[in-house]
Write a protein that holds these residues in place. Structure first.
Motif, PDB file in Angstrom:
ATOM      1  N   ARG A   1       0.924  -1.235   0.124  1.00 26.79           N
ATOM      2  CA  ARG A   1       0.023  -0.170   0.069  1.00 26.79           C
ATOM      3  C   ARG A   1       0.858   1.411  -0.063  1.00 26.79           C
ATOM      4  O   ARG A   1       1.874   1.308   0.384  1.00 26.79           O
ATOM      5  N   GLN A   2       0.476   2.311  -0.665  1.00 27.80           N
ATOM      6  CA  GLN A   2       1.112   3.639  -0.385  1.00 27.80           C
ATOM      7  C   GLN A   2       0.191   4.637   0.198  1.00 27.80           C
ATOM      8  O   GLN A   2      -1.082   4.863  -0.093  1.00 27.80           O
ATOM      9  N   PHE A   3       0.649   5.286   1.371  1.00 31.32           N
ATOM     10  CA  PHE A   3       0.041   6.351   2.030  1.00 31.32           C
ATOM     11  C   PHE A   3       0.514   7.573   1.699  1.00 31.32           C
ATOM     12  O   PHE A   3       1.748   7.792   1.818  1.00 31.32           O
ATOM     13  N   THR A   4      -0.510   8.620   1.873  1.00 33.78           N
ATOM     14  CA  THR A   4      -0.100   9.949   1.680  1.00 33.78           C
ATOM     15  C   THR A   4      -0.592  10.736   2.621  1.00 33.78           C
ATOM     16  O   THR A   4      -1.740  10.683   2.856  1.00 33.78           O
ATOM     17  N   VAL A   5       0.179  11.496   3.662  1.00 39.63           N
ATOM     18  CA  VAL A   5      -0.275  12.163   4.675  1.00 39.63           C
ATOM     19  C   VAL A   5      -0.152  13.575   4.368  1.00 39.63           C
ATOM     20  O   VAL A   5       1.075  13.951   4.226  1.00 39.63           O
ATOM     21  N   GLU A   6      -1.154  14.276   4.567  1.00 39.26           N
ATOM     22  CA  GLU A   6      -0.960  15.716   4.019  1.00 39.26           C
ATOM     23  C   GLU A   6      -0.269  16.540   5.413  1.00 39.26           C
ATOM     24  O   GLU A   6      -0.252  16.054   6.508  1.00 39.26           O
ATOM     25  N   PRO A   7       0.177  17.791   4.931  1.00 42.24           N
ATOM     26  CA  PRO A   7       0.907  18.532   6.003  1.00 42.24           C
ATOM     27  C   PRO A   7      -0.089  18.690   7.241  1.00 42.24           C
ATOM     28  O   PRO A   7      -1.331  18.846   7.107  1.00 42.24           O
ATOM     29  N   GLY A   8       0.514  18.338   8.317  1.00 40.51           N
ATOM     30  CA  GLY A   8      -0.585  18.657   9.547  1.00 40.51           C
ATOM     31  C   GLY A   8      -1.249  17.219   9.994  1.00 40.51           C
ATOM     32  O   GLY A   8      -1.901  17.126  10.945  1.00 40.51           O
ATOM     33  N   GLY A   9      -1.157  16.213   8.934  1.00 41.58           N
ATOM     34  CA  GLY A   9      -2.014  15.181   9.155  1.00 41.58           C
ATOM     35  C   GLY A   9      -1.162  13.917  10.109  1.00 41.58           C
ATOM     36  O   GLY A   9      -0.077  14.130  10.102  1.00 41.58           O
ATOM     37  N   CYS A  10      -2.031  12.956  10.335  1.00 38.44           N
ATOM     38  CA  CYS A  10      -1.088  11.795  10.867  1.00 38.44           C
ATOM     39  C   CYS A  10      -1.914  10.429  10.623  1.00 38.44           C
ATOM     40  O   CYS A  10      -3.142  10.696  10.318  1.00 38.44           O
ATOM     41  N   THR A  11      -1.485   9.227  10.705  1.00 36.54           N
ATOM     42  CA  THR A  11      -2.042   7.814  10.895  1.00 36.54           C
ATOM     43  C   THR A  11      -2.484   7.918  12.169  1.00 36.54           C
ATOM     44  O   THR A  11      -2.175   8.248  12.921  1.00 36.54           O
ATOM     45  N   PRO A  12      -3.487   6.764  12.471  1.00 36.34           N
ATOM     46  CA  PRO A  12      -3.955   6.493  13.854  1.00 36.34           C
ATOM     47  C   PRO A  12      -2.728   5.955  14.743  1.00 36.34           C
ATOM     48  O   PRO A  12      -1.971   5.162  14.178  1.00 36.34           O
ATOM     49  N   LYS A  13      -2.785   6.377  15.941  1.00 41.46           N
ATOM     50  CA  LYS A  13      -1.946   5.683  16.931  1.00 41.46           C
ATOM     51  C   LYS A  13      -2.689   4.289  17.403  1.00 41.46           C
ATOM     52  O   LYS A  13      -3.779   4.383  17.610  1.00 41.46           O
ATOM     53  N   HIS A  14      -1.952   3.388  16.807  1.00 41.41           N
ATOM     54  CA  HIS A  14      -2.523   1.758  17.042  1.00 41.41           C
ATOM     55  C   HIS A  14      -1.623   0.773  17.102  1.00 41.41           C
ATOM     56  O   HIS A  14      -0.541   1.034  16.888  1.00 41.41           O
ATOM     57  N   LEU A  15      -2.042  -0.272  17.357  1.00 39.37           N
ATOM     58  CA  LEU A  15      -1.250  -1.497  17.421  1.00 39.37           C
ATOM     59  C   LEU A  15      -2.112  -2.698  16.870  1.00 39.37           C
ATOM     60  O   LEU A  15      -3.512  -2.631  16.858  1.00 39.37           O
ATOM     61  N   HIS A  16      -1.432  -3.877  16.399  1.00 39.70           N
ATOM     62  CA  HIS A  16      -2.065  -4.992  15.771  1.00 39.70           C
ATOM     63  C   HIS A  16      -1.018  -5.960  15.956  1.00 39.70           C
ATOM     64  O   HIS A  16       0.150  -5.887  16.211  1.00 39.70           O
ATOM     65  N   ALA A  17      -1.378  -7.200  15.663  1.00 42.03           N
ATOM     66  CA  ALA A  17      -0.661  -8.417  15.867  1.00 42.03           C
ATOM     67  C   ALA A  17       0.333  -8.817  14.417  1.00 42.03           C
ATOM     68  O   ALA A  17       0.712 -10.050  14.660  1.00 42.03           O
ATOM     69  N   TYR A  18       0.318  -7.741  13.569  1.00 42.85           N
ATOM     70  CA  TYR A  18       1.181  -8.205  12.513  1.00 42.85           C
ATOM     71  C   TYR A  18       2.102  -7.033  12.314  1.00 42.85           C
ATOM     72  O   TYR A  18       1.724  -6.043  12.848  1.00 42.85           O
ATOM     73  N   GLU A  19       3.022  -7.082  11.277  1.00 42.59           N
ATOM     74  CA  GLU A  19       4.257  -6.108  11.123  1.00 42.59           C
ATOM     75  C   GLU A  19       3.866  -5.186   9.846  1.00 42.59           C
ATOM     76  O   GLU A  19       2.934  -5.406   9.276  1.00 42.59           O
ATOM     77  N   HIS A  20       4.597  -4.005  10.005  1.00 38.33           N
ATOM     78  CA  HIS A  20       4.695  -3.179   8.788  1.00 38.33           C
ATOM     79  C   HIS A  20       6.073  -3.443   8.210  1.00 38.33           C
ATOM     80  O   HIS A  20       7.049  -3.471   9.117  1.00 38.33           O
ATOM     81  N   GLU A  21       6.278  -3.123   7.073  1.00 45.63           N
ATOM     82  CA  GLU A  21       7.605  -2.918   6.479  1.00 45.63           C
ATOM     83  C   GLU A  21       7.304  -1.815   5.640  1.00 45.63           C
ATOM     84  O   GLU A  21       6.578  -1.494   4.541  1.00 45.63           O
ATOM     85  N   ILE A  22       8.258  -0.576   5.804  1.00 47.53           N
ATOM     86  CA  ILE A  22       7.837   0.758   5.309  1.00 47.53           C
ATOM     87  C   ILE A  22       9.103   1.416   4.615  1.00 47.53           C
ATOM     88  O   ILE A  22      10.122   1.223   4.870  1.00 47.53           O
ATOM     89  N   TYR A  23       8.694   2.253   3.710  1.00 47.04           N
ATOM     90  CA  TYR A  23       9.835   2.884   3.131  1.00 47.04           C
ATOM     91  C   TYR A  23       9.401   4.262   2.822  1.00 47.04           C
ATOM     92  O   TYR A  23       8.040   4.340   2.024  1.00 47.04           O
ATOM     93  N   ILE A  24       9.976   5.373   2.893  1.00 51.87           N
ATOM     94  CA  ILE A  24       9.722   6.830   3.029  1.00 51.87           C
ATOM     95  C   ILE A  24      10.058   7.120   1.403  1.00 51.87           C
ATOM     96  O   ILE A  24      11.243   7.227   1.106  1.00 51.87           O
ATOM     97  N   LEU A  25       9.129   7.720   0.738  1.00 46.86           N
ATOM     98  CA  LEU A  25       9.175   7.817  -0.598  1.00 46.86           C
ATOM     99  C   LEU A  25       9.534   9.605  -0.820  1.00 46.86           C
ATOM    100  O   LEU A  25      10.191   9.903  -1.649  1.00 46.86           O
ATOM    101  N   GLU A  26       8.490  10.258  -0.186  1.00 45.54           N
ATOM    102  CA  GLU A  26       8.480  11.869  -0.056  1.00 45.54           C
ATOM    103  C   GLU A  26       8.220  12.423   1.146  1.00 45.54           C
ATOM    104  O   GLU A  26       7.508  11.801   1.790  1.00 45.54           O
ATOM    105  N   GLY A  27       8.658  13.619   1.132  1.00 46.21           N
ATOM    106  CA  GLY A  27       8.452  14.464   2.353  1.00 46.21           C
ATOM    107  C   GLY A  27       9.262  14.228   3.563  1.00 46.21           C
ATOM    108  O   GLY A  27      10.093  13.522   3.571  1.00 46.21           O
ATOM    109  N   GLN A  28       8.731  14.699   4.680  1.00 52.85           N
ATOM    110  CA  GLN A  28       9.297  14.375   6.079  1.00 52.85           C
ATOM    111  C   GLN A  28       8.489  14.312   7.014  1.00 52.85           C
ATOM    112  O   GLN A  28       7.149  14.554   6.917  1.00 52.85           O
ATOM    113  N   GLY A  29       8.658  13.506   8.290  1.00 53.08           N
ATOM    114  CA  GLY A  29       7.891  13.309   9.477  1.00 53.08           C
ATOM    115  C   GLY A  29       8.389  12.888  10.610  1.00 53.08           C
ATOM    116  O   GLY A  29       9.475  12.739  10.706  1.00 53.08           O
TER     117      GLY A  29
END
Lengths: 132, 132
Positions: A40-68
């Motif tokens: 999946r590819q996520f876009t978070v606009e300035p000032g935005g965020c993903t939910p603060k959450h947890l689950h029993a599976y992993e994420h593998e993430i690569y930052i393509l653009e922007g900063q955070g």
């Protein structure tokens, strides 16, 4: 073989509780009959965020653009283009855009995540003021 | 949570038969105890290519930099930054740099690929002249 530019794939608003100014594109997944994991590819606009959450599976993430920043519980880790993030199962995590342009990243999950419980962690008053 | 810039992770030459001017970084994998799949980043220098090969597991790919082509058997598909490529199990595939700068892409594989057979497909004389 599927070859497709990411902009050809529809972008949908993330409606999960705690998400703010987030969209997602399902780049590779069940519709492609991918047998083990989904891209999946996520876009978070300035000032935005993903939910603060947890689950029993992993994420593998690569930052393509922007900063955070990546929040591991309450610990903040800065994020720049080219960063790799591994979120282990059951780690509390959140991603926030701290810049002036969209924060865009890939986030892959196993197919075994389907139907698994996701627990949203309430924001503290301090964090609420800086994001959602 | 692991947060690391990709340049902090060692780059190794790809020594597999048929690879030319290729390097790989193992961004997330068994050392991180990632339970289901591994994230690798490949760099193919101008004029280089990955092996033409097939195997019983999938690839999920995202093009980060440069330009190239994906060969699906003998069918060529152009690649640009932001392209998503899904290679299904048992598809013959190869990636070639057709530009003047490094072609860099993420390529993820399932952990179940460990120990699975990889079959290298001999290059035709025509293809040999354009890459390896």
């Amino acid at each position: 073989m599927k070859v497709q530019h990411h902009t050809q794939i529809p972008s949908e608003a993330v409606t999960m509780e705690g998400a703010s100014k987030c969209h997602v594109r399902y780049l590779i997944g069940p519709l492609d009959l991918a047998p083990n994991f989904a891209m999946r590819q996520f876009t978070v606009e300035p000032g935005g965020c993903t939910p603060k959450h947890l689950h029993a599976y992993e994420h593998e993430i690569y930052i393509l653009e922007g900063q955070g920043e990546a929040l591991e519980g309450t610990i903040s880790r800065p994020l720049i283009v080219g960063d790799v993030v591994y979120v282990a199962p059951d780690e509390v995590h959140q991603f926030r855009n701290t810049g002036d342009v969209p924060l865009i990243f890939l986030c892959l999950i196993p197919n075994s995540s389907n139907g698994k419980q996701v627990t949203v962690v309430p924001e503290s008053p301090n964090n609420l003021s800086s994001c959602c």
